[in-house]
Design a protein around this motif. Structure first.
Motif, mmCIF file in Angstrom:
data_model
loop_
_atom_site.group_PDB
_atom_site.id
_atom_site.type_symbol
_atom_site.label_atom_id
_atom_site.label_comp_id
_atom_site.label_asym_id
_atom_site.label_seq_id
_atom_site.Cartn_x
_atom_site.Cartn_y
_atom_site.Cartn_z
ATOM 1 N N THR A 43 -10.015 -0.933 4.027
ATOM 2 C CA THR A 43 -9.588 0.128 4.829
ATOM 3 C C THR A 43 -9.695 -0.534 6.029
ATOM 4 N N LEU A 44 -8.475 -0.189 6.888
ATOM 5 C CA LEU A 44 -8.316 -0.893 8.452
ATOM 6 C C LEU A 44 -7.864 0.432 9.282
ATOM 7 N N SER A 45 -8.099 0.103 10.546
ATOM 8 C CA SER A 45 -7.589 1.048 11.592
ATOM 9 C C SER A 45 -6.522 0.306 12.323
ATOM 10 N N LEU A 46 -5.721 1.072 12.819
ATOM 11 C CA LEU A 46 -4.587 0.726 13.771
ATOM 12 C C LEU A 46 -4.504 1.475 14.890
ATOM 13 N N ASP A 47 -4.606 1.050 16.144
ATOM 14 C CA ASP A 47 -4.162 1.618 17.316
ATOM 15 C C ASP A 47 -3.159 1.164 18.135
ATOM 16 N N LEU A 48 -2.193 1.887 18.275
ATOM 17 C CA LEU A 48 -0.824 1.531 18.643
ATOM 18 C C LEU A 48 -0.594 2.048 19.976
ATOM 19 N N ARG A 49 -0.367 1.399 21.030
ATOM 20 C CA ARG A 49 0.031 1.956 22.346
ATOM 21 C C ARG A 49 1.244 1.159 22.990
ATOM 22 N N SER A 50 1.871 1.970 23.804
ATOM 23 C CA SER A 50 2.943 1.504 24.688
ATOM 24 C C SER A 50 3.166 2.563 25.697
ATOM 25 N N THR A 67 4.329 -2.411 5.655
ATOM 26 C CA THR A 67 2.922 -2.069 4.858
ATOM 27 C C THR A 67 3.513 -1.559 3.475
ATOM 28 N N HIS A 68 4.427 -0.913 3.402
ATOM 29 C CA HIS A 68 4.952 -0.507 1.998
ATOM 30 C C HIS A 68 5.210 -1.510 1.166
ATOM 31 N N ALA A 69 5.973 -2.335 1.953
ATOM 32 C CA ALA A 69 6.812 -3.565 1.602
ATOM 33 C C ALA A 69 5.788 -4.668 0.810
ATOM 34 N N ILE A 70 4.632 -4.684 1.597
ATOM 35 C CA ILE A 70 3.652 -5.816 1.144
ATOM 36 C C ILE A 70 2.657 -5.015 0.046
ATOM 37 N N ALA A 71 2.499 -3.868 0.112
ATOM 38 C CA ALA A 71 1.717 -2.968 -1.156
ATOM 39 C C ALA A 71 2.733 -3.390 -2.320
ATOM 40 N N ARG A 72 4.009 -3.061 -2.230
ATOM 41 C CA ARG A 72 4.879 -3.292 -3.414
ATOM 42 C C ARG A 72 4.808 -4.714 -3.913
ATOM 43 N N LYS A 73 5.124 -5.747 -2.917
ATOM 44 C CA LYS A 73 4.856 -6.998 -3.325
ATOM 45 C C LYS A 73 3.712 -7.581 -4.140
ATOM 46 N N ARG A 74 2.492 -6.830 -3.523
ATOM 47 C CA ARG A 74 1.318 -7.424 -4.059
ATOM 48 C C ARG A 74 0.636 -6.566 -5.068
ATOM 49 N N GLY A 75 1.416 -5.421 -5.516
ATOM 50 C CA GLY A 75 0.785 -4.701 -6.670
ATOM 51 C C GLY A 75 -0.291 -3.431 -6.401
ATOM 52 N N VAL A 76 -0.297 -3.258 -5.170
ATOM 53 C CA VAL A 76 -1.560 -2.597 -4.664
ATOM 54 C C VAL A 76 -0.979 -1.185 -4.027
ATOM 55 N N THR A 77 -1.881 -0.158 -4.094
ATOM 56 C CA THR A 77 -1.547 1.262 -3.698
ATOM 57 C C THR A 77 -1.931 1.273 -1.965
ATOM 58 N N ILE A 78 -1.285 2.233 -1.601
ATOM 59 C CA ILE A 78 -1.633 2.365 0.050
ATOM 60 C C ILE A 78 -1.788 3.791 0.234
ATOM 61 N N ALA A 79 -2.532 4.171 1.064
ATOM 62 C CA ALA A 79 -2.752 5.456 1.548
ATOM 63 C C ALA A 79 -2.757 5.411 3.154
ATOM 64 N N LEU A 80 -2.048 6.263 3.969
ATOM 65 C CA LEU A 80 -2.010 6.118 5.457
ATOM 66 C C LEU A 80 -2.284 7.258 5.831
ATOM 67 N N ASP A 81 -3.331 7.306 6.833
ATOM 68 C CA ASP A 81 -3.726 8.693 7.213
ATOM 69 C C ASP A 81 -3.791 8.547 8.970
ATOM 70 N N ARG A 82 -2.767 9.425 9.405
ATOM 71 C CA ARG A 82 -2.696 9.389 10.923
ATOM 72 C C ARG A 82 -3.838 10.433 11.513
ATOM 73 N N THR A 83 -4.761 9.592 12.061
ATOM 74 C CA THR A 83 -5.862 10.642 12.440
ATOM 75 C C THR A 83 -5.669 11.026 13.960
ATOM 76 N N MET A 84 -4.949 10.316 14.784
ATOM 77 C CA MET A 84 -4.736 10.890 16.185
ATOM 78 C C MET A 84 -3.420 10.393 16.612
ATOM 79 N N GLU A 85 -2.535 11.063 17.377
ATOM 80 C CA GLU A 85 -1.504 10.636 17.855
ATOM 81 C C GLU A 85 -1.388 11.102 19.629
ATOM 82 N N SER A 86 -1.198 10.460 20.458
ATOM 83 C CA SER A 86 -0.989 11.080 21.739
ATOM 84 C C SER A 86 -0.009 10.420 22.577
#
Length: 175
Positions: A43-50, A67-86
């Motif tokens: 599980t990782l976090s991402l803080d993206l600002r501009s 992220t989706h491309a890497i998940a397909r290539k490596r055969g893993v599943t992902i779930a993306l949760d946007r917890t906050m956006e400003s």
């Protein structure tokens, strides 16, 4: 874990080419977390600002696609949760000029910074003009337990704020 590492590298690569974009993975956790067990979950976090919403949102779209491309290539599943956006909040040009005048009046050198920091400006910008006075931190470390400023730098920041307030002329009506 290796898929997460590759995703982190993709995030870094996406942000590296745009000086007005900051992408930070500040937290990663793996499970089960035993030294002799291959992690089954990361599980990782991402803080993206501009300072520009289009730049931030474009980067987010690119990062999600990577992220989706890497998940397909490596055969893993992902779930993306946007917890906050400003949305980006720009400082008021009027307040920036007032702060620069105060800095000049004290014989200091002005320096404009694009912060990306939320601070209280995000909440206050809908109510009034906002501006920020930054005080340098030892080693450039901020928002961290190791953050440290000198008494002299704190005093300089306070003197700039005092000068802004001393000279400040409220507008007659509205913002």
């Amino acid at each position: 874990l290796t898929a997460a590492a590759e995703i982190i590298l993709a995030i870094e690569a996406r942000a590296r080419d745009n000086p007005s974009l900051v992408a930070t993975v500040g937290r990663i956790a793996v499970g089960p977390g035993a030294s002799n067990v291959i992690p089954g979950k990361a599980t990782l976090s991402l803080d993206l600002r501009s300072p520009d919403d289009a730049t931030r949102l474009g980067a987010y779209t690119d990062i999600v696609a990577a992220t989706h491309a890497i998940a397909r290539k490596r055969g893993v599943t992902i779930a993306l949760d946007r917890t906050m956006e400003s949305p980006a909040v720009g400082c008021s040009p009027r307040m920036m000029v007032e702060i620069e005048r105060a800095v000049a009046a004290l014989g200091l050198t002005r320096r404009r910074l694009a912060s990306g920091a939320g601070h209280d400006a995000m909440a206050m910008a809908t109510l009034c003009d906002v501006g920020m006075i930054f005080v340098r931190c030892k080693g450039g470390i901020s928002h961290n337990p190791a953050e440290s400023i000198s008494a002299a730098d704190a005093e300089t920041g306070a003197r700039v704020l005092y000068e802004v307030l001393r000279r400040f002329q409220p507008r007659e009506t509205g913002r």
